[in-house]
Design an enzyme around this catalytic site. Structure first.
Site, PDB file in Angstrom:
ATOM      1  N   LEU A  26       0.824  -1.204   0.000  1.00 52.01           N
ATOM      2  CA  LEU A  26       0.000   0.000   0.000  1.00 52.01           C
ATOM      3  C   LEU A  26       0.860   1.256   0.000  1.00 52.01           C
ATOM      4  CD1 LEU A  26      -2.898   1.101   0.207  1.00 52.01           C
ATOM      5  CD2 LEU A  26      -2.637   1.043   2.691  1.00 52.01           C
ATOM      6  N   GLY A  27       0.477   2.214  -0.817  1.00 57.25           N
ATOM      7  CA  GLY A  27       1.191   3.478  -0.834  1.00 57.25           C
ATOM      8  C   GLY A  27       0.563   4.454  -1.800  1.00 57.25           C
ATOM      9  N   TYR A  77       9.424  11.323   2.569  1.00 56.74           N
ATOM     10  CA  TYR A  77       9.165   9.994   2.008  1.00 56.74           C
ATOM     11  C   TYR A  77       9.967   8.922   2.741  1.00 56.74           C
ATOM     12  CZ  TYR A  77       8.724   6.212  -1.374  1.00 56.74           C
ATOM     13  OH  TYR A  77       8.472   4.996  -1.959  1.00 56.74           O
ATOM     14  N   LYS A  81       8.577   5.999   5.448  1.00 59.60           N
ATOM     15  CA  LYS A  81       8.851   4.579   5.172  1.00 59.60           C
ATOM     16  C   LYS A  81       9.609   3.945   6.346  1.00 59.60           C
ATOM     17  CE  LYS A  81       6.953   4.202   1.120  1.00 59.60           C
ATOM     18  NZ  LYS A  81       5.784   3.343   0.903  1.00 59.60           N
ATOM     19  N   LEU A 104      10.989   1.531  -8.867  1.00 66.75           N
ATOM     20  CA  LEU A 104      10.164   0.453  -9.420  1.00 66.75           C
ATOM     21  C   LEU A 104       9.936   0.700 -10.904  1.00 66.75           C
ATOM     22  CD1 LEU A 104       7.517   0.190  -6.571  1.00 66.75           C
ATOM     23  CD2 LEU A 104       9.401  -1.392  -7.025  1.00 66.75           C
ATOM     24  N   ARG A 112       2.634  10.472 -14.719  1.00 67.18           N
ATOM     25  CA  ARG A 112       3.595  11.037 -13.777  1.00 67.18           C
ATOM     26  C   ARG A 112       4.844  11.381 -14.584  1.00 67.18           C
ATOM     27  NH1 ARG A 112       3.577   6.777  -8.720  1.00 67.18           N
ATOM     28  NH2 ARG A 112       1.400   6.974  -8.138  1.00 67.18           N
TER      29      ARG A 112
END
Length: 170
Positions: A26-27, A77, A81, A104, A112
């Site tokens: 999830l993010g 960020y 995390k 990723l 984006r």
């Protein structure tokens, strides 16, 4: 498949009952949700889901985090995390595996532009240094499954990008 309202996650505790293993990827992004929304999704929702999973009998929790995660970072960020990694570890699973992938590599439906440029760059770099700066999402998914099928190396195991690549090949 069970759809839950993360704003009212406590009302969905039954959805977390009876599973030995939990996977969490999830993010969101700060750009999409704002700073407060990012913290709520990436830290608070994840920590609450982990608590519900543990209460429901989950023994092994597998969390996708981020390369560079550090609860003391000055970057929001990486700090969030790192904070969520600690919160998940503190839940008390028999086994907790944290994956810290680099950039990723995946195709996204939403636009984006800056991330697209980064993916193109890291895709080229990956041809020379395949495990250094990026990882395909399929490799992360394979590594998440593989870590469940192998014996653990302790109660908490943190897999950095190179280890994710190696495990994702198995």
């Amino acid at each position: 498949e069970v759809v839950v309202d993360f704003e009212r996650l406590d009302e969905h505790a039954a959805a977390f009952q009876g599973y030995d293993v939990g996977f969490c990827c999830l993010g969101t992004t700060r750009a999409k949700a704002g700073a407060a929304g990012f913290i709520r999704v990436d830290r608070d929702y994840v920590a609450q889901a982990a608590e519900l999973a543990r209460a429901g009998g989950c023994k092994h929790f597998v969390l996708q985090s981020s390369q560079g995660a550090n609860e003391h970072s000055s970057f929001l960020y990486l700090r969030v995390k790192g904070e969520v990694e600690k919160l998940v570890q503190d839940v008390g699973f028999d086994r907790c595996t944290i994956l810290r992938p680099a950039v990723l590599l995946c195709a996204r439906q939403e636009s984006r532009p800056a991330e697209w440029v980064a993916r193109q760059f890291f895709g080229l770099v990956a041809r020379v240094f395949p495990t250094a700066y990026s990882v395909p999402v399929k490799t992360v998914a394979r590594a998440m499954v593989a870590c469940v099928l192998k014996p653990g190396k302790g109660k908490v195991e943190v897999l950095e990008n190179k280890a994710i690549h190696e495990l994702g090949k198995e």
